[in-house]
Design an enzyme around this catalytic site. Structure first.
Site, PDB file in Angstrom:
ATOM      1  N   HIS A 152       0.839  -1.213   0.000  1.00 27.01           N
ATOM      2  CA  HIS A 152       0.000   0.000   0.000  1.00 27.01           C
ATOM      3  C   HIS A 152       0.865   1.251   0.000  1.00 27.01           C
ATOM      4  O   HIS A 152       2.085   1.193   0.139  1.00 27.01           O
ATOM      5  CB  HIS A 152      -0.938   0.017   1.213  1.00 27.01           C
ATOM      6  CG  HIS A 152      -0.228   0.149   2.534  1.00 27.01           C
ATOM      7  ND1 HIS A 152       0.115  -0.949   3.308  1.00 27.01           N
ATOM      8  CD2 HIS A 152       0.208   1.234   3.221  1.00 27.01           C
ATOM      9  CE1 HIS A 152       0.722  -0.522   4.410  1.00 27.01           C
ATOM     10  NE2 HIS A 152       0.807   0.795   4.388  1.00 27.01           N
ATOM     11  N   HIS A 198      -6.267  -1.532   3.641  1.00 25.33           N
ATOM     12  CA  HIS A 198      -5.949  -0.355   2.834  1.00 25.33           C
ATOM     13  C   HIS A 198      -5.046  -0.658   1.658  1.00 25.33           C
ATOM     14  O   HIS A 198      -4.138  -1.466   1.725  1.00 25.33           O
ATOM     15  CB  HIS A 198      -5.339   0.775   3.664  1.00 25.33           C
ATOM     16  CG  HIS A 198      -4.052   0.439   4.379  1.00 25.33           C
ATOM     17  ND1 HIS A 198      -3.677  -0.829   4.703  1.00 25.33           N
ATOM     18  CD2 HIS A 198      -3.066   1.243   4.852  1.00 25.33           C
ATOM     19  CE1 HIS A 198      -2.515  -0.793   5.341  1.00 25.33           C
ATOM     20  NE2 HIS A 198      -2.120   0.437   5.437  1.00 25.33           N
ATOM     21  N   HIS A 212       4.760   7.319   3.108  1.00 31.57           N
ATOM     22  CA  HIS A 212       5.546   6.085   2.951  1.00 31.57           C
ATOM     23  C   HIS A 212       4.875   5.176   1.931  1.00 31.57           C
ATOM     24  O   HIS A 212       3.718   5.356   1.594  1.00 31.57           O
ATOM     25  CB  HIS A 212       5.691   5.325   4.280  1.00 31.57           C
ATOM     26  CG  HIS A 212       4.412   4.723   4.799  1.00 31.57           C
ATOM     27  ND1 HIS A 212       3.586   5.363   5.690  1.00 31.57           N
ATOM     28  CD2 HIS A 212       3.810   3.532   4.542  1.00 31.57           C
ATOM     29  CE1 HIS A 212       2.541   4.593   5.965  1.00 31.57           C
ATOM     30  NE2 HIS A 212       2.639   3.481   5.288  1.00 31.57           N
ATOM     31  N   HIS A 244      -0.296  -1.531  14.771  1.00 30.53           N
ATOM     32  CA  HIS A 244      -1.251  -0.453  14.554  1.00 30.53           C
ATOM     33  C   HIS A 244      -2.581  -0.784  15.221  1.00 30.53           C
ATOM     34  O   HIS A 244      -2.997  -1.937  15.250  1.00 30.53           O
ATOM     35  CB  HIS A 244      -1.548  -0.291  13.053  1.00 30.53           C
ATOM     36  CG  HIS A 244      -0.412   0.191  12.232  1.00 30.53           C
ATOM     37  ND1 HIS A 244       0.201   1.399  12.446  1.00 30.53           N
ATOM     38  CD2 HIS A 244       0.214  -0.359  11.164  1.00 30.53           C
ATOM     39  CE1 HIS A 244       1.155   1.565  11.537  1.00 30.53           C
ATOM     40  NE2 HIS A 244       1.197   0.512  10.755  1.00 30.53           N
ATOM     41  N   TYR A 253       8.660   0.987  10.463  1.00 31.88           N
ATOM     42  CA  TYR A 253       8.905   2.094   9.542  1.00 31.88           C
ATOM     43  C   TYR A 253      10.386   2.400   9.525  1.00 31.88           C
ATOM     44  O   TYR A 253      11.045   2.381  10.572  1.00 31.88           O
ATOM     45  CB  TYR A 253       8.153   3.354   9.981  1.00 31.88           C
ATOM     46  CG  TYR A 253       6.670   3.269   9.766  1.00 31.88           C
ATOM     47  CD1 TYR A 253       6.116   3.473   8.506  1.00 31.88           C
ATOM     48  CD2 TYR A 253       5.819   2.986  10.820  1.00 31.88           C
ATOM     49  CE1 TYR A 253       4.754   3.400   8.312  1.00 31.88           C
ATOM     50  CE2 TYR A 253       4.440   2.906  10.630  1.00 31.88           C
ATOM     51  CZ  TYR A 253       3.918   3.119   9.377  1.00 31.88           C
ATOM     52  OH  TYR A 253       2.569   3.049   9.177  1.00 31.88           O
ATOM     53  N   GLU A 263       7.916   0.999   4.694  1.00 37.46           N
ATOM     54  CA  GLU A 263       7.315   0.204   5.770  1.00 37.46           C
ATOM     55  C   GLU A 263       7.287  -1.247   5.336  1.00 37.46           C
ATOM     56  O   GLU A 263       7.169  -1.543   4.146  1.00 37.46           O
ATOM     57  CB  GLU A 263       5.864   0.670   6.025  1.00 37.46           C
ATOM     58  CG  GLU A 263       5.156  -0.070   7.165  1.00 37.46           C
ATOM     59  CD  GLU A 263       3.645   0.220   7.269  1.00 37.46           C
ATOM     60  OE1 GLU A 263       3.078   0.797   6.324  1.00 37.46           O
ATOM     61  OE2 GLU A 263       3.050  -0.156   8.295  1.00 37.46           O
TER      62      GLU A 263
END
Lengths: 305, 306
Positions: A152, A198, A212, A244, A253, A263
């Site tokens: 993503h 996502h 990122h 998360h 990250y 990431e």
């Protein structure tokens, strides 16, 4: 009927030191070089079938050149051209191969957040690194982190509500999660087409900025091993292995040698098209971003490329 | 557009209370409800599923599969697929809203290999255990058993795998990700997807009408190991694993519920785009295809079904 936009196909990023970045992306991240030309290097993850998923472009500055999403059918390019042009945004069409080696037929336009966005059909298939008959579950001799695929992208926008509305209403992305400010506007949003939490996310920040881009790993143990490799190679780790709240994913990250944030990510959940979005309140933003620490370091919000 | 994913599996059990205890306490599903008087059914779901149920248990003297149900993406897909299935020659039964617990209108039909399949769009949303406002990424601590987040896929048997696979791909729009071919080029097993994963349904050679297993998703290999600990602790008969598949690349354990229905917990795999080039396994490598580490063809695995 077509599945329309399937997923993130590639990102092209600017790098002031192409040789150094090529070494980092191939030897530390562990991508595979598929082609190079004057000023550009084309890379892919080992399990991807298309020609490239990361393009590095020599430039005086760092940052995002464009992001590209894969569509299922050629007619989807016409379908989205019409939808985008109806909003008053100019769309440019590019023939197969015109934009570079392995490239499919594409349309390009500027999103309201100032990012150049591409939709592409018919990328050249170079195969993953496994045979199509009796394949082992992974190839031998991979170096570095060697993620199986790109996952993503996370961009910044001054007007998150407006940028999100464009991706939802025009490109038919579906909202999975959002962080709402106390005054009722969106601080950050997560959007998908691939039934994952996502494919793109948008957070408040300067228009055109890249926060990122992320590679998929198969599990949390892979995330830990990635952190070992990054630290061993002296890569600057931005956020050490953690979890998360938003997306429920596991993450590290880190920065490439010229300052683009990368990431590695795993976890998440399945998303049906009628998934009811999750809302995080401003007070819970720390846990939303980093569930264990419950707070966000200043660098995470302010540093971008 | 079209079929989205596996929605629920409905099975028969001669001991409804024992099966309910196993699926709630060892597998760790949530009790979603019991059927209306006279139905003798129990509805179960995984903690992260938003719909009413993903497993239905029904009392019957004989163990086996009642039906399996796939969700379609749009309401209109139901009518379109109904026409396609009828055109193929299947008898279609329309189930009205209110006739089945936890869902609206659906269609049911017998597939070429004899099992009953259902397609449904309207599933009653009861929500997952987390909610939609500042949700924790994990369910409340202390859920019993393995507690998988969701149902993943199923595997059925068919005497004519090729015919069955053609029905799923040409009529229902499934895409083949992998196949095992015998020395004569006949399909011994096929893996088919709609959800961009390695499989939503697989079909292997065996008696028509049979259920080989249904599988729950786990997030990673460490969860698969923990599941094996829980299964062994509870005296559940493990069929295979923990190990790895060649086909799908997944990590797995197979085990049996108390009445002999095979279950699986599964993780891993890969992303399959609609233009994914299908993978072929040859008969001489079937052992590796099934269980990559052991490289043996377990007779129990191939011959035992319900």
């Amino acid at each position: 009927m077509s599945d329309r936009i399937l997923r993130l196909q590639h990102v092209e990023v600017r790098v002031p030191d192409l040789e150094l970045c090529t070494a980092y992306y191939t030897e530390v991240v562990g991508l595979v070089e598929t082609a190079h030309e004057e000023g550009r290097v084309f890379l892919k993850c080992w399990d991807e079938h298309e020609h490239h998923s990361v393009v590095l472009r020599q430039a005086p500055t760092y940052g995002l050149d464009h992001m590209s999403f894969k569509v299922a059918e050629r007619e989807d390019l016409d379908y989205y051209t019409e939808r985008i042009e109806n909003t008053g945004i100019t769309v440019k069409r590019h023939a197969r191969g015109e934009l570079g080696p392995g490239w499919g037929e594409a349309i390009r336009f500027e999103a309201p957040s100032g990012h150049l966005v591409e939709l592409v059909y018919g990328m050249e298939k170079v195969g993953n690194m496994l045979p199509l008959t009796n394949p082992p579950p992974r190839p031998a001799g991979l170096v570095g982190i060697a993620p199986p695929r790109l996952d993503h992208i996370f961009i910044m926008a001054e007007d998150v509500d407006g940028a999100t509305a464009f991706f939802r209403d025009v490109l038919e992305f579906r909202l999975t999660e959002q962080i709402m400010a106390n005054d009722g506007h969106q601080l950050a949003t997560w959007l998908e087409r691939s039934h994952t939490p996502h494919d793109i996310a948008i957070v408040t920040g300067p228009n055109g900025a890249l926060h990122h881009f992320a590679f998929w790993l198969d599990d949390w143990n892979g995330v830990r091993e990635a952190a070992d490799l990054l630290a061993y190679n002296g890569v600057t780790i931005d956020v050490a292995p953690t979890r998360h709240g938003v997306t429920r994913g596991y993450t590290v990250y880190f920065f490439d040698p010229v300052g683009n944030r990368n990431e590695v990510f795993t976890g998440g959940y399945w998303v049906d098209p009628d998934f009811e979005p999750i809302t995080w309140t401003e007070e819970e933003m720390g846990r939303a971003m980093f569930y264990y620490a419950g707070q966000v370091n200043e660098r995470f919000f302010t540093v971008h490329s | 557009m079209g079929i989205l994913r596996l929605a629920h599996v409905d099975v028969r059990t001669p001991d409804l209370e024992l099966s309910t205890a196993y699926y709630t306490e060892v597998l760790g599903l949530q009790l979603a409800g019991r059927g209306p008087a006279g139905e003798d059914t129990v509805y179960l779901k995984c903690w992260d599923e938003e719909d009413h149920h993903s497993v239905r248990l029904r009392y019957d003297p004989r163990t086996g599969l009642d039906l399996f149900s796939f969700r379609v993406e749009k309401e209109d897909d139901l009518a379109e697929l109904e026409i396609a299935v009828q055109k193929y020659g299947c008898q279609v039964q329309r189930i009205s809203k209110g006739e089945a617990v936890g869902q609206g209108e659906s269609i049911r039909f017998g597939i070429p290999s004899g099992q009953t399949m259902e397609l449904v769009w309207d599933l009653e949303k009861t929500g997952n255990l987390l909610g939609k406002l500042n949700p924790a990424p994990v369910p409340p601590p202390g859920l019993p058993g393995i507690a998988p987040p969701r149902l993943d896929h199923m595997l059925i048997n068919a005497e004519e795998v090729g015919e069955s696979a053609a029905f799923f791909s040409k009529v229902l729009g499934f895409r083949m990700t992998e196949q095992v071919l015998d020395a004569n080029g006949h399909q011994m097993g096929v893996w088919l997807e709609r959800s961009h994963s390695p499989h939503d349904i697989a079909i292997v050679n065996g008696p028509n009408g049979a259920l080989h297993h249904f599988a729950f998703w786990l997030d990673d290999w460490d969860q698969v190991r923990k599941a094996a600990d829980i299964l062994a602790y509870n005296g559940v008969q493990i069929d295979q694993g923990p190990t790895r598949h060649g086909v799908t690349r997944g990590n797995t354990i197979y085990f049996f519920d108390p009445l002999g229905i095979r279950n699986e917990v599964f993780t891993g795999g890969y992303r399959a785009d609609p233009d994914f080039p299908a993978i072929t396994w040859t008969e001489d490598q079937f052992g590796r295809g099934l269980f990559y580490y052991e490289n043996v063809i377990s007779q129990r695995f191939l011959s035992f079904h319900t």
